[in-house]
Design a protein around this motif. Structure first.
Motif, PDB file in Angstrom:
ATOM      1  N   PHE A  43      87.387  -6.549  58.538  1.00 19.08           N
ATOM      2  CA  PHE A  43      88.439  -6.502  57.524  1.00 19.08           C
ATOM      3  C   PHE A  43      89.794  -6.238  58.176  1.00 19.08           C
ATOM      4  N   ALA A  44      90.857  -6.701  57.512  1.00 21.31           N
ATOM      5  CA  ALA A  44      92.210  -6.310  57.892  1.00 21.31           C
ATOM      6  C   ALA A  44      92.378  -4.820  57.602  1.00 21.31           C
ATOM      7  N   CYS A  45      93.437  -4.228  58.147  1.00 20.11           N
ATOM      8  CA  CYS A  45      93.652  -2.782  58.000  1.00 20.11           C
ATOM      9  C   CYS A  45      94.627  -2.500  56.861  1.00 20.11           C
ATOM     10  N   LYS A  46      94.352  -1.437  56.134  1.00 15.02           N
ATOM     11  CA  LYS A  46      95.344  -0.884  55.211  1.00 15.02           C
ATOM     12  C   LYS A  46      96.540  -0.394  56.024  1.00 15.02           C
ATOM     13  N   ASP A  47      97.685  -0.343  55.407  1.00  8.67           N
ATOM     14  CA  ASP A  47      98.854   0.266  56.042  1.00  8.67           C
ATOM     15  C   ASP A  47      98.481   1.698  56.435  1.00  8.67           C
ATOM     16  N   PRO A  48      98.592   2.047  57.727  1.00 11.52           N
ATOM     17  CA  PRO A  48      98.178   3.395  58.158  1.00 11.52           C
ATOM     18  C   PRO A  48      98.855   4.520  57.372  1.00 11.52           C
ATOM     19  N   LYS A  49     100.061   4.261  56.884  1.00  9.33           N
ATOM     20  CA  LYS A  49     100.778   5.329  56.168  1.00  9.33           C
ATOM     21  C   LYS A  49     100.118   5.659  54.832  1.00  9.33           C
ATOM     22  N   THR A  50      99.355   4.732  54.297  1.00  7.26           N
ATOM     23  CA  THR A  50      98.731   4.971  52.991  1.00  7.26           C
ATOM     24  C   THR A  50      97.296   5.473  53.121  1.00  7.26           C
ATOM     25  N   VAL A  51      96.848   5.640  54.356  1.00  8.37           N
ATOM     26  CA  VAL A  51      95.466   6.067  54.575  1.00  8.37           C
ATOM     27  C   VAL A  51      95.281   7.523  54.150  1.00  8.37           C
ATOM     28  N   GLN A  52      94.185   7.784  53.484  1.00  6.73           N
ATOM     29  CA  GLN A  52      93.852   9.130  53.000  1.00  6.73           C
ATOM     30  C   GLN A  52      92.502   9.544  53.578  1.00  6.73           C
ATOM     31  N   ALA A  53      92.229  10.843  53.511  1.00  8.17           N
ATOM     32  CA  ALA A  53      90.922  11.326  53.957  1.00  8.17           C
ATOM     33  C   ALA A  53      89.803  10.642  53.182  1.00  8.17           C
ATOM     34  N   SER A  54      90.065  10.324  51.915  1.00  9.68           N
ATOM     35  CA  SER A  54      89.011   9.702  51.102  1.00  9.68           C
ATOM     36  C   SER A  54      88.610   8.331  51.644  1.00  9.68           C
ATOM     37  N   ASP A  55      89.481   7.684  52.428  1.00 17.81           N
ATOM     38  CA  ASP A  55      89.116   6.388  53.019  1.00 17.81           C
ATOM     39  C   ASP A  55      87.978   6.526  54.026  1.00 17.81           C
ATOM     40  N   PHE A  56      87.792   7.731  54.547  1.00 24.65           N
ATOM     41  CA  PHE A  56      86.745   7.973  55.540  1.00 24.65           C
ATOM     42  C   PHE A  56      85.511   8.620  54.915  1.00 24.65           C
ATOM     43  N   SER A  57      85.485   8.664  53.605  1.00 27.50           N
ATOM     44  CA  SER A  57      84.460   9.448  52.930  1.00 27.50           C
ATOM     45  C   SER A  57      83.766   8.659  51.829  1.00 27.50           C
ATOM     46  N   PHE A  58      82.651   9.204  51.387  1.00 23.57           N
ATOM     47  CA  PHE A  58      81.823   8.594  50.361  1.00 23.57           C
ATOM     48  C   PHE A  58      80.907   9.684  49.833  1.00 23.57           C
ATOM     49  N   GLY A  59      80.675   9.707  48.540  1.00 26.55           N
ATOM     50  CA  GLY A  59      79.834  10.752  47.966  1.00 26.55           C
ATOM     51  C   GLY A  59      78.553  10.197  47.391  1.00 26.55           C
ATOM     52  N   GLY A  60      77.563  11.036  47.284  1.00 30.36           N
ATOM     53  CA  GLY A  60      76.388  10.654  46.520  1.00 30.36           C
ATOM     54  C   GLY A  60      75.132  10.402  47.318  1.00 30.36           C
ATOM     55  N   LEU A  61      75.155  10.684  48.606  1.00 29.41           N
ATOM     56  CA  LEU A  61      73.949  10.413  49.380  1.00 29.41           C
ATOM     57  C   LEU A  61      72.840  11.449  49.090  1.00 29.41           C
ATOM     58  N   HIS A  62      73.157  12.441  48.253  1.00 27.18           N
ATOM     59  CA  HIS A  62      72.125  13.403  47.851  1.00 27.18           C
ATOM     60  C   HIS A  62      71.422  12.960  46.572  1.00 27.18           C
ATOM     61  N   ILE A  63      71.907  11.918  45.950  1.00 22.18           N
ATOM     62  CA  ILE A  63      71.355  11.497  44.661  1.00 22.18           C
ATOM     63  C   ILE A  63      70.190  10.541  44.894  1.00 22.18           C
ATOM     64  N   PRO A  64      69.023  10.867  44.361  1.00 26.70           N
ATOM     65  CA  PRO A  64      67.873   9.967  44.560  1.00 26.70           C
ATOM     66  C   PRO A  64      68.147   8.593  43.986  1.00 26.70           C
ATOM     67  N   GLY A  65      67.816   7.570  44.748  1.00 24.38           N
ATOM     68  CA  GLY A  65      67.927   6.205  44.245  1.00 24.38           C
ATOM     69  C   GLY A  65      66.812   5.930  43.248  1.00 24.38           C
ATOM     70  N   ASN A  66      67.040   4.957  42.424  1.00 21.45           N
ATOM     71  CA  ASN A  66      66.073   4.596  41.380  1.00 21.45           C
ATOM     72  C   ASN A  66      64.998   3.690  41.980  1.00 21.45           C
TER      73      ASN A  66
END
Lengths: 193, 193, 193, 193, 193, 193
Positions: free
Chosen positions: D21-44
């Motif tokens: 992928f192309a890169c987002k403008d580095p100035k707009t990068v947030q910690a959330s861009d490096f993160s993801f939630g929910g790996l504790h939730i059992p899949g169906n």
């Protein structure tokens, strides 16, 4: 070849040989394995080309093994040239320490565009991987450059030597047709290399 | 350049240009993007070298983008040569489909060893990345080879053309010294390319 | 794995084994190390699939070591197939030398799109790295293709053999659930491979 | 694809598309861009296979772009399987968080050796790039694993789906010959995928 | 380092050493070569940092050799930290299995921007290759994470240990100037590591 | 990132941004795109460290894009240091042009061995990728070095700045525990960076 440990100092006399080199036992590694002296000493330019390359490749600095970089000093007598050559495994970046150099590289077929420039002290230039390039001392005294290459063992193919000086010779007929000259011209060139 | 998706079919006319090519929208990709026709058609060898390369590189097959491989057909008239050249970004493997070829490559400095062999139909040969190599038709009729190269865009540097036919010319003095001949010989060579 | 010297001809019987192969002593290298004969000889297609692959991989051409490319000939009897398979380490490019082939590859989950095409003599096609692909001879006589692969040792995983013919077997229950069939169906398939 | 800056957070909706992928403008990068939630939730796992993969690939974590790694959670119902599949662009390493898994991979032709093992909580296992592999819950309750893969977008090819469920279908004749069964068996399998 | 065969299980005690490891004889390879146990066992965090890393690198799992990936478990006592460190050869992806972690990385000069986030169970975070990063347990009980790294042997450089605890010491004067403190402060720090 | 064409001169202001840079239109490329001047000009060492790095990275020489190499000049006042730092994406090779330098690097955990050496004019030294290293002018006058790095954009992480001078700060408690000092010592250090 990405490094898979802090260092893998080349065991230059190791057996068997592998891509690059096997590593010395890390416990026997010394600072001197990462070092090399003498890049301040002018190379002897008393030769047909009037230039001399002093390499600091993996053969000189075993600590370069697996790291994808190396260095060299190039000396040029007045009027000397580093004749057209390629590095089959590296891009080169060069800075002029002393004197004036006319430098250039030629792009691949079909353009074969010459990209050239006169460099003075402190100028830097890039020669892309695999392309034919040269330097010529156009100043009134000797010149010196420091170059770096993107391989521990970049290889050098001097065009004239590879084409007219191979051992054994490339068949004369091939070269006569390749350069579109008489066989006698080829034979004269082959005699010189 | 490792592929980071199933395919990234080159958008050959895309803007901006990048290393290799940007990808077409995957939804618009067709089987024809991975295909190319005509490698059975003899190339026109009516030229000074008596040979013709028909490429199937990324420019011909956009589906090759990011995959590090390409193909070509080479035709050789009787006595024809594929003159000494290098591929700055690829190793080549070649198989003879028809006829007899004398092939060879020259190792880098200082050995400049010629490694050569006569190939007949069904023989395969490898030309290592960046090394000067050639083929010559030594049979009594035309010859044909299929080659593959380890880059989507291997590049071709015909030594004679790059050295004596660049635009603009490499300075005559540089070439005279490099080939250790008179300037007049260089000028004759430059006139031909 | 970038090459770190002009060539590293595989010492196929060397010890210890490494990623790829250790190099033969360069002084003992011959032109024959870069060569292989017989790609003009039809493979024996008298088998269940009606096809035969004749490889020119590093095991056949030790000079391919470190160079990321190889070649193969594929013969197809009338109605023969090269059954669905993957190359875990290579993209493939193929050209039809004789006959007519229906070829295709399937993209990864979740699309599993079949990209397919009928190829005739002189047509070229690309099979992206790791994807399931096949060829079928849809002509009225035998067919022949020359393929090149972007690894010295691409590997071949014939899906049916890997899934139903592994040694020992993948547990029957796993396959019954994976293919959503009765265990008896799986056992019949396992019996054939 | 080596990173050429500290990070190149994927602009997932960017145009044009490129390898990765192309890169987002580095100035707009947030910690959330490096993160993801929910790996504790059992899949169906209420599906035919009794398993569910929850990916944390570049599409979920744009900050993974150019970094050659990703993660996933896999849930297995009692008796559930992760059916035979390959990752065309990644090696996988997996650790069992809960339960008991029988896991295995099959080597390429001609050996097609099954390398398998029963894993319990805390055990780790490696599935080499491109090889067919599977997991099965052999315990008495559900099982959970955390896996990591050596690509930002490893791809998943479920063998049954790619072979019997492609859109459009691989020709029935090809599959009948490949699996050495009647066309009717193939059609039944195709109907399920 | 691309794999050139299905696997090259590290011969950890092999001689000579090479980049990564030489391969065990494939015939002697067992499933246990691809496995490792104990990632469910809490590490002993009774140390100055209040944390413990349990690695599953190539030294623990020889089957990881040539595959560019590895795994680790990290335990954090209440208030424990994984102190600022870098991995010279890997990007890290981490998921929280238990507890709450404040994590962050610092970009290179001149910005030195801290990108940080509080992670809870099931959250995933990426630490780009070579950048200084840390984790701190900010919850009320112990915390556990599973991490994966994009190298078989990522290396760990704990900043405090490398700078103030090297053997022999970095000259005190260098550190006093680097950290702009009195030599006595440096000596106190050096005494602790 | 292997080059896929002769050159891809960075379009430094191009949009969108990608890994590295998009390419300028090849037709507009000039020799000056491969060049940079001023590496003969002493850097201003009137700062706390008594040293100054003058980079010739891709930002200065757009022609370096995709080529994996760059250069820099480093000036050292008498007693000056290039403080402990890492390059997250490059190995460095350095030669002393003038003066005397004490140089060293520290290996990763758990050894943290300091490998150091005093270099004089003409000496060359290698700093492996990602490892903490420094130089100190131990001579009686200023010193100058030319360095080359194995990335077009190697990145520099000055340890003190990244750890004590990030924006925002790494939590004081983390650093106090990491360096095993009182919070007040950390705060003093943070105040300086």
């Amino acid at each position: 070849m990405d490094a898979l440990q802090d260092f893998c100092v080349a065991d230059l006399k190791g057996s068997p040989t592998i891509n690059g080199f096997a590593c010395k036992d890390p416990k026997t590694v010394q600072a001197s394995d990462f070092s090399f002296g003498g890049l301040h000493i002018p190379g002897n330019t008393s030769n047909a080309f009037g230039s001399k390359v002093t390499p600091a490749f993996v053969t000189q600095i075993p600590g370069l093994n697996t790291f994808g970089i190396s260095m060299a000093r190039v000396d040029y007598a007045r009027g000397g040239i580093n004749p057209p050559h390629t590095h089959p495994r590296a891009t080169e970046i060069l800075t002029v320490i002393k004197g004036t150099l006319e430098v250039g590289f030629v792009t691949s077929n079909p353009e074969n565009r010459l990209v050239s420039k006169v460099l003075r002290k402190g100028d830097v230039f890039v020669f892309p991987i695999g392309l034919v390039h040269f330097q010529r001392n156009t100043g009134h005294r000797n010149a010196v450059a420091i170059a770096a290459l993107s391989s521990q063992n970049p290889g050098v193919i001097t065009v004239a030597n590879a084409v007219f000086g191979s051992k054994p010779d490339i068949p004369t007929d091939v070269l006569a047709k390749a350069f579109q000259v008489d066989r006698s011209v080829v034979q004269k060139l082959q005699a010189k290399f």
